[in-house]
Design a protein around this motif. Structure first.
Motif, short mmCIF file in Angstrom:
data_model
loop_
_atom_site.label_atom_id
_atom_site.label_comp_id
_atom_site.label_asym_id
_atom_site.label_seq_id
_atom_site.Cartn_x
_atom_site.Cartn_y
_atom_site.Cartn_z
N TYR A 149 -9.32 38.26 -51.53
CA TYR A 149 -8.98 39.62 -51.92
C TYR A 149 -9.78 40.55 -51.02
O TYR A 149 -11.01 40.55 -51.07
N CYS A 200 -10.22 43.66 -51.24
CA CYS A 200 -10.99 44.66 -51.99
C CYS A 200 -12.29 44.10 -52.54
O CYS A 200 -13.24 44.86 -52.76
N MET A 245 -3.85 48.71 -51.38
CA MET A 245 -4.61 48.35 -52.58
C MET A 245 -4.11 49.11 -53.78
O MET A 245 -3.56 50.21 -53.63
N ALA A 246 -4.32 48.53 -54.97
CA ALA A 246 -3.98 49.25 -56.19
C ALA A 246 -5.21 49.35 -57.08
O ALA A 246 -5.73 50.43 -57.31
N CYS A 247 -5.71 48.18 -57.57
CA CYS A 247 -6.85 48.25 -58.49
C CYS A 247 -8.17 48.47 -57.74
O CYS A 247 -9.09 49.10 -58.24
N GLY A 248 -8.28 47.92 -56.54
CA GLY A 248 -9.52 48.03 -55.76
C GLY A 248 -10.61 47.13 -56.28
O GLY A 248 -11.75 47.17 -55.81
N ASN A 249 -10.25 46.27 -57.22
CA ASN A 249 -11.28 45.63 -58.02
C ASN A 249 -10.98 44.17 -58.34
O ASN A 249 -11.38 43.66 -59.37
N GLY A 250 -10.18 43.52 -57.49
CA GLY A 250 -9.95 42.08 -57.66
C GLY A 250 -9.03 41.67 -58.79
O GLY A 250 -9.03 40.52 -59.21
N LYS A 251 -8.20 42.58 -59.32
CA LYS A 251 -7.38 42.25 -60.48
C LYS A 251 -5.88 42.14 -60.17
O LYS A 251 -5.17 41.35 -60.79
N CYS A 252 -5.37 42.94 -59.24
CA CYS A 252 -3.91 43.07 -59.13
C CYS A 252 -3.27 42.20 -58.05
O CYS A 252 -2.07 41.94 -58.08
N GLY A 253 -4.04 41.77 -57.07
CA GLY A 253 -3.52 40.91 -56.01
C GLY A 253 -2.82 41.65 -54.86
O GLY A 253 -2.37 41.02 -53.91
N HIS A 254 -2.74 42.98 -54.92
CA HIS A 254 -2.06 43.74 -53.86
C HIS A 254 -2.64 43.49 -52.47
O HIS A 254 -1.93 43.54 -51.48
N CYS A 255 -3.95 43.27 -52.41
CA CYS A 255 -4.63 43.23 -51.11
C CYS A 255 -4.87 41.80 -50.62
O CYS A 255 -5.61 41.60 -49.68
#
Ligand code: FAD
Ligand code: FES
Length: 275
Positions: free
Chosen positions: A255, A257, A239-249
């Protein structure tokens, strides 16, 4: 003059102080933490926070204490890389930053009133400790409670004092297995499931453990007749943002996260990537 309201974007970094630490095993350390402004974290069991170390980075970590305890919260952190290793060097009185809590945890309002079959493998006991301690704080609101715990070696057993206390309680069923073959396909924890006496339609299973455990545990739970919607699983992704914004997860359209980390099996049964 009109009052300006600054909306919390979900990224707000909160200062927090370490109140207590304890080495649980060679690689896992326990932290009790309080927010500096005296407020409560207000998490749900199964949610995570982003722990932030200035100049080093951030890591998603599950809250492992019950939300019923308002003035502090606990984390259990395995040292694997740059953030978590540095966290292990911190001590009482040191300051960290946190964001969150984030994600969907265990749906407490849905599972209340039902029986629970809680299955933890290794570090999976950390998010499940939040659920277990919440359930024990509100014991009369739940039916039968079964806790199955498995790990590779006795020296890897986390929260062993608490596991011992749970094993002594008469208001829950506790079983533990130490399995040196854990890395193989069939963890011994799966062999504990057939012997558990449950009423499948009123039982919710909460499962957290290493990815290898999930497929086999799910198969046993389905054999027991637990409906797919009542099998709750927590997933980890980078994870990167943890908050539904970056798409990492992201796993396909989900998502982890934000839609998770706790999913019911019905939601994710066709996402091969999830397993
Ligand atoms: C929702 C969620 C809850 C988590 N809860 C806990 C917890 O309660 N306790 C705990 O110890 N850990 C937990 N983790 C895992 C933890 O976030 C990672 O171990 C941590 O971010 C690693 O950061 P690092 O900088 O120390 O390691 P890095 O230097 O970034 O990486 C070290 C190694 O770990 C891998 N890694 C990095 N991030 C993750 C990740 N998120 N998942 C799996 N592998 C990763 C890297 O690929 C690399 O191989 C959780 C992860 C998620 C997504
Ligand atoms: S971590 Fe950024 S979208 Fe999930």
């Amino acid at each position: 003059m009109e009052k300006v309201v600054i909306k919390d974007s979900g990224y707000r970094l909160k200062k927090a102080t370490i109140l207590r630490t304890k080495n649980l095993t060679r690689n896992e350390k326990f932290f009790e933490i309080a927010l500096k402004d005296g407020s409560s974290l207000d998490h749900e069991p199964g949610q995570f926070i982003m722990v932030s170390l200035l100049g080093i980075g951030e890591s998603p970590i599950s809250v492992c204490s019950s939300p019923s305890r308002r003035d502090s919260f606990d984390l259990c952190i395995r040292a694997v890389g740059k953030v978590t290793r540095r966290l292990h060097t911190l001590k009482k009185g040191d300051e960290i930053g946190i964001r969150g809590p984030y994600g969907r945890g265990f749906p407490v309002n849905i599972i209340t009133g039902n029986d629970l079959l809680i299955i933890a493998g290794g570090l999976g006991i950390a998010p499940l400790r939040s659920l277990i301690t919440y359930v024990l704080d509100n014991r009369r609101d739940f039916g039968k409670v079964h806790i199955l715990f498995g790990c590779k070696e006795p020296k890897e057993m986390l929260f062993s004092d608490e596991l011992e206390q749970w094993s002594q309680r008469t208001d829950l069923h506790y079983a533990c297995t130490v399995d040196p073959e854990w890395a193989g396909n069939v963890g011994v924890i799966t062999t504990l499931i057939p012997g558990v006496d449950i009423e499948p339609l009123r039982t919710f299973a909460a499962v957290v453990g290493p990815p290898v455990m999930y497929t086999f545990v799910i198969k046993e739970l389905l054999k027991k007749g637990i409906p797919k919607r009542q099998i709750l699983l927590s997933f980890e992704r980078n994870m990167a943002c943890g908050n539904g914004k970056c798409g990492h997860c992201q796993i396909q359209n989900l998502y982890v996260c934000q839609d998770g980390p706790v999913f019911n099996y019905e939601q994710i049964k066709n996402l091969s990537e999830a397993f």
